[in-house]
Scaffold this active site. Structure first.
Site, short mmCIF file in Angstrom:
data_model
loop_
_atom_site.label_atom_id
_atom_site.label_comp_id
_atom_site.label_asym_id
_atom_site.label_seq_id
_atom_site.Cartn_x
_atom_site.Cartn_y
_atom_site.Cartn_z
N SER A 40 -2.84 78.50 24.59
CA SER A 40 -1.48 78.35 25.11
C SER A 40 -1.51 77.85 26.55
CB SER A 40 -0.73 79.70 25.05
OG SER A 40 -1.22 80.57 26.06
N SER A 46 -0.17 79.26 29.27
CA SER A 46 0.24 80.27 30.24
C SER A 46 -0.58 80.25 31.53
CB SER A 46 0.17 81.67 29.62
OG SER A 46 -1.16 82.06 29.39
N LYS A 88 -5.53 86.11 31.62
CA LYS A 88 -4.57 86.04 32.72
C LYS A 88 -5.32 86.22 34.03
CE LYS A 88 -1.09 86.11 29.75
NZ LYS A 88 -0.25 84.91 29.49
N SER A 148 4.67 82.53 30.67
CA SER A 148 3.56 83.47 30.52
C SER A 148 4.08 84.83 30.09
CB SER A 148 2.79 83.61 31.84
OG SER A 148 1.78 84.59 31.72
#
Length: 265
Positions: A38, A40, A105, A213
């Site tokens: 993704s 994010s 993250k 996100s």
């Protein structure tokens, strides 16, 4: 007396068995492959980046073993073995606290920190982080990766094949870690938040692509990440090994050669 063919088959089986054992040990103790699915973490990480996660960075927990889930793990570990504290600004792969899914993250908040977003600006312990203009991040407005998702654009609407633009800033955390962030708007649902006080033994994670996100700004009760327990940390992402912008790594014409072996900052 065993025939030559039977001996050959037996040797092949033994070779495959030990190869799998060695691969399992390597994946459990040292490095775990991770494919970015993704956007994010744009533009630090792009959809289609392939990296190895350094599992030695923080020690080992029950989530260090392959095929671990919230109710089962082949690793009989209580807490963390050979634990080492992560640093603010690390790009971390972790197991989602309630879903059996690995996320990636940036670690923003340490235990005891007070984290808040105010008009799109990150505040740590009551102080806004330093922001500098980073120009623009441009990408083609087209389906991305195997999932075929379309990127969000600050210059929307744009037609397929046109440039999709996002403002980019350089964010400097209190310990000096400087990294890129993308922020399309400053009045979205995660741009003004209450103060989050990070509990002991847990961490606060955010994506660098701030308006795209699912992270600790959203509680688990509404599908977010919430705080991440220390035992859920799997490892630190240090370097992109390979990158492909297409639906498959076999599409050689979509390889991003400039991202091969790129350090993650």
């Amino acid at each position: 007396m065993a025939s030559k063919s039977e001996g050959g088959i037996g040797e092949t089986v033994r070779t495959l068995f030990w190869a799998l054992v060695i691969a399992g040990i390597f994946r459990t103790l040292f490095f775990q492959p991770f494919w970015i699915p993704s956007g994010s973490m744009k533009d630090t990480l792009l959809i289609g980046d392939f990296l190895f996660v350094n599992k030695m960075a923080y020690g080992y927990s029950r989530y260090s073993c392959p095929f671990s889930s919230p109710g089962f793990s082949p690793c009989p570990v209580d807490g963390r073995l050979f634990a080492s504290e992560p640093e603010r600004g690390d790009v971390v792969v972790f197991r989602h606290p309630t879903k059996n899914v690995d996320f990636i993250k940036r670690l923003i908040g340490l235990p005891g920190d007070r984290i808040q977003m105010v008009h799109g600006v990150l505040q740590i312990n009551g102080q806004p982080v330093k922001l500098e203009d980073g120009g623009q991040f441009a990408e083609t407005y087209a389906p991305q990766g195997p999932q075929g998702g379309l990127p969000r654009c600050a210059n929307a609407p744009v037609g397929e094949g046109a440039d999709c633009i996002k403002p980019r800033q350089f964010e400097t955390l209190p310990n000096g870690v400087r990294h890129d962030i993308l922020n399309i708007v400053n009045d979205g649902p995660a741009d003004d938040t209450p103060v989050f006080v990070v509990p002991e033994g847990q961490y606060f994670m955010m994506g660098d692509n701030r308006d795209n996100s699912e992270d600790s700004r959203f509680p688990q009760s509404i599908g977010g990440v919430g705080f991440v327990p220390a035992e859920n940390l799997i490892g630190r992402a240090d370097r992109v090994m390979f990158s492909s912008a297409g639906k498959s790594l076999f599409y050689i014409w979509t390889w991003r050669m400039d991202r091969f072996f790129k350090a993650i900052e």
